[in-house]
Design a protein around this motif. Sequence first.
Motif, mmCIF file in Angstrom:
data_model
loop_
_atom_site.group_PDB
_atom_site.id
_atom_site.type_symbol
_atom_site.label_atom_id
_atom_site.label_comp_id
_atom_site.label_asym_id
_atom_site.label_seq_id
_atom_site.Cartn_x
_atom_site.Cartn_y
_atom_site.Cartn_z
ATOM 1 N N LYS A 159 -5.489 7.357 10.377
ATOM 2 C CA LYS A 159 -6.083 7.108 9.063
ATOM 3 C C LYS A 159 -7.431 7.818 8.980
ATOM 4 N N GLU A 201 -6.141 2.247 -0.576
ATOM 5 C CA GLU A 201 -7.126 2.190 0.499
ATOM 6 C C GLU A 201 -8.122 3.343 0.448
ATOM 7 N N ARG A 202 -7.910 4.262 -0.491
ATOM 8 C CA ARG A 202 -8.773 5.446 -0.652
ATOM 9 C C ARG A 202 -8.889 6.221 0.653
ATOM 10 N N CYS A 203 -7.720 6.554 1.219
ATOM 11 C CA CYS A 203 -7.715 7.270 2.485
ATOM 12 C C CYS A 203 -6.473 8.145 2.584
ATOM 13 N N CYS A 253 -3.198 7.416 0.284
ATOM 14 C CA CYS A 253 -3.083 6.015 -0.114
ATOM 15 C C CYS A 253 -4.220 5.714 -1.085
ATOM 16 N N TRP A 264 2.208 4.944 -0.114
ATOM 17 C CA TRP A 264 1.669 6.236 0.280
ATOM 18 C C TRP A 264 2.353 7.324 -0.528
ATOM 19 N N ASP A 304 -10.700 8.943 6.153
ATOM 20 C CA ASP A 304 -11.271 9.004 4.818
ATOM 21 C C ASP A 304 -11.466 10.487 4.497
ATOM 22 N N THR A 358 0.852 -1.190 0.000
ATOM 23 C CA THR A 358 0.000 0.000 0.000
ATOM 24 C C THR A 358 0.892 1.245 0.000
ATOM 25 N N TYR A 368 -3.433 9.471 5.466
ATOM 26 C CA TYR A 368 -2.785 9.238 6.742
ATOM 27 C C TYR A 368 -2.197 10.552 7.230
#
Length: 120
Positions: free
Chosen positions: A41, A28-30, A25, A11, A43, A9, A32
């Motif tokens: 983490k 993961e569609r998020c 990321c 970043w 969204d 994953t 950090y």
Amino acid sequence: MITTITTSTPWTDVFKTSAGAIYQCDAERCWYVDFAGKVAKFDYRCLLKLRKSVYHIDIEQALLNTTKDPDVEIIFICACDHCYVLSLIQIIALKELLEGTFVMLELNHILHERLCNIVS
């Protein structure tokens, strides 16, 4: 700061300051947020809520307050698992980090839009 990033994953750096960093990321569609000694983490919706919470803190009023109240703010975001207890200096640093992040996201959106218009 984050010292290792897994290859499963990856970043992408969005924005960094001396106080912290925000990474994206895509897998993961998020996002950090590396700040105040922890990596959290978020969204996109929760990242917007974090920005709104930080922007609504009246830093000038807190600095001018002469009472003996502690100079800390608790930032708790509904529907998120993270809570921050920050000093005024940390709030200013987090605000700078979030401002830079959203400027970079807007710049990325503008560039993507312009490049798509050129190709079309």
